[in-house]
Write an enzyme that holds these catalytic residues in place. Sequence first.
Site, PDB file in Angstrom:
ATOM      1  N   SER A 161       0.816  -1.210   0.000  1.00 13.34           N
ATOM      2  CA  SER A 161       0.000   0.000   0.000  1.00 13.34           C
ATOM      3  C   SER A 161       0.850   1.260   0.000  1.00 13.34           C
ATOM      4  CB  SER A 161      -0.954  -0.015   1.201  1.00 13.34           C
ATOM      5  OG  SER A 161      -1.911   1.006   1.093  1.00 13.34           O
ATOM      6  N   TYR A 162       1.193   1.743  -1.189  1.00 13.55           N
ATOM      7  CA  TYR A 162       1.955   2.978  -1.327  1.00 13.55           C
ATOM      8  C   TYR A 162       1.128   4.124  -0.751  1.00 13.55           C
ATOM      9  CZ  TYR A 162       4.647   6.758  -3.510  1.00 13.55           C
ATOM     10  OH  TYR A 162       5.407   7.879  -3.726  1.00 13.55           O
ATOM     11  N   GLY A 163       1.735   4.902   0.122  1.00 14.02           N
ATOM     12  CA  GLY A 163       1.027   5.981   0.802  1.00 14.02           C
ATOM     13  C   GLY A 163       0.643   5.627   2.223  1.00 14.02           C
ATOM     14  N   VAL A 213       2.199   4.472   5.501  1.00 14.01           N
ATOM     15  CA  VAL A 213       3.545   4.431   6.076  1.00 14.01           C
ATOM     16  C   VAL A 213       3.828   3.102   6.769  1.00 14.01           C
ATOM     17  CG1 VAL A 213       5.081   5.487   7.783  1.00 14.01           C
ATOM     18  CG2 VAL A 213       3.653   6.932   6.321  1.00 14.01           C
ATOM     19  N   ALA A 214       2.889   2.611   7.565  1.00 15.17           N
ATOM     20  CA  ALA A 214       3.110   1.356   8.298  1.00 15.17           C
ATOM     21  C   ALA A 214       3.247   0.179   7.346  1.00 15.17           C
ATOM     22  CB  ALA A 214       1.966   1.117   9.275  1.00 15.17           C
ATOM     23  N   GLU A 264     -13.261   4.373  -1.609  1.00 14.43           N
ATOM     24  CA  GLU A 264     -12.625   3.615  -0.536  1.00 14.43           C
ATOM     25  C   GLU A 264     -13.583   3.297   0.615  1.00 14.43           C
ATOM     26  OE1 GLU A 264      -8.982   2.832  -0.429  1.00 14.43           O
ATOM     27  OE2 GLU A 264      -9.277   3.171  -2.572  1.00 14.43           O
ATOM     28  N   HIS A 307      -6.406   7.755   4.196  1.00 11.95           N
ATOM     29  CA  HIS A 307      -7.864   7.815   4.346  1.00 11.95           C
ATOM     30  C   HIS A 307      -8.203   8.858   5.405  1.00 11.95           C
ATOM     31  CE1 HIS A 307      -8.097   3.355   2.962  1.00 11.95           C
ATOM     32  NE2 HIS A 307      -8.431   4.140   1.965  1.00 11.95           N
ATOM     33  N   ASN A 358       0.606  -3.459   9.541  1.00 15.69           N
ATOM     34  CA  ASN A 358       0.254  -3.453   8.128  1.00 15.69           C
ATOM     35  C   ASN A 358      -0.566  -2.222   7.759  1.00 15.69           C
ATOM     36  OD1 ASN A 358       0.957  -4.900   5.907  1.00 15.69           O
ATOM     37  ND2 ASN A 358      -0.571  -6.496   6.130  1.00 15.69           N
ATOM     38  N   CYS A 401     -10.186   0.850  11.242  1.00 17.21           N
ATOM     39  CA  CYS A 401     -10.080   0.140   9.967  1.00 17.21           C
ATOM     40  C   CYS A 401     -10.753  -1.226  10.022  1.00 17.21           C
ATOM     41  CB  CYS A 401      -8.611  -0.053   9.591  1.00 17.21           C
ATOM     42  SG  CYS A 401      -7.792   1.420   8.960  1.00 17.21           S
TER      43      CYS A 401
END
EC number: 3.5.3.23
Length: 448
Positions: free
Chosen positions: A22-24, A26-27, A174, A250, A365, A371
Amino acid sequence: MKSYEVNFDGLVGPTHNYGGLSYGNVASQSNSQQSSNPKEAALQGLAKMKALMDMGFQQGVLAPQERPDVAALRRLGFAGSDAQVIQRAAKEAMPLLVASCSASSMWVANAATVSPSADTADGRVHFTAANLNCKYHRSIEHPTTSRVLGAMFADQQHFAHHAALPAVAQFGDEGAANHTRFCRAYGEAGVEFFVFGRSAFDSRYPSPQKYPARQTLEASRAVARLHGLSEEGVVYAQQNPAVIDQGVFHNDVIAVGNGEVLFYHEDAFLDTDRMLAELGDKIAKVGGKFQPVCVPRSAVTVDDAVRSYLFNSQLLSRADGSMLLIVPEECRGNERVWNYLQGLTGSGGVIREVKVFDLKQSMQNGGGPACLRLRVALNETELAAVNPGVIMTAPLYESLTQWVERHYRDRMTENDLADPQLLLECRSALDELTQILKLGAVYPFQIN
């Protein structure tokens, strides 16, 4: 008639791994290629569900996806038996195999956008599955998501289901991660708050420069139309492009709302004053009193928020009208965030208590408490029409815990994804799960 906010938490799938897809996020990127523990991840999620149920909150379960997604690999040209497809993908295109094994459906805040019956033109609860087309590994989720939601909310008298929006960049959607509903009571008309990162067709809206803005204004408007929402019951707001470029992929990484409360970071939105005024006015018209709680950048930086997932928390209404905030352990580990929370709960404001949960496997992740859950406001009649197999009870918790212990591995690396035996293990587990949750045939291997 009583009404409730029911949190349907995503059950972590057997292939939970740190693919760094998941680009964008950070974790997700910083923990790429580390060894994961699917069993621990699933048990951590179940423990949160059980704890909230024990506190008196309505709690449900949303099943994971079938992974590896062999059908997706076949569409990309890999042929032969299922085992041969997996082995060839591992040899020729390992990133595609990793993507086809992603357990990202655990973050069911991205599963769909949900509008309760009190807001919709036909008086039904509406669901639109999110297309998640910004990331390939997530874009393959919505067909199964739609089938699972259809099996959970099957009564057409009370529930309406819409297919995902067109899978093109202009309608990037999303789901509930960029959607919040404000109301005086869950069974009364409310105001639905759609947050977008960019506009596909209107150049007046700025875009981030480093990371992609995943939600478009056009997608948000389309969902509002599909759900039959009135103009008076909707507010649109743009995320601050600068915070997207700092890892706020998000809105639920920088703001969370519930009831009449919006808990948000000072830098979360563009044109914040106008947005707050519009929310306050529209909430007042449906009988509510808007209560914004702004976290100043001087107390908590955007970087603090991203690393601790302070805002990816669950804001839950208690019987006395106060709010409970469910945060990940990482908030306690950040001195500035924890000091702020101690002051917040001691100030006599609407957020009175903070509870901390260990969700490390999910957090590493890139997903926290918010989430992991899809919120669905239901009245008593609608709740009675939900598939009872997915409503959390003490016996269901025990059954699911035992199911995880039987079927999940306690270690997963990239090399393990190339093991064809993993597919057989996953299918066996999911076949049993559909019986436990009384879902019927929802997975491709059960249908084809």
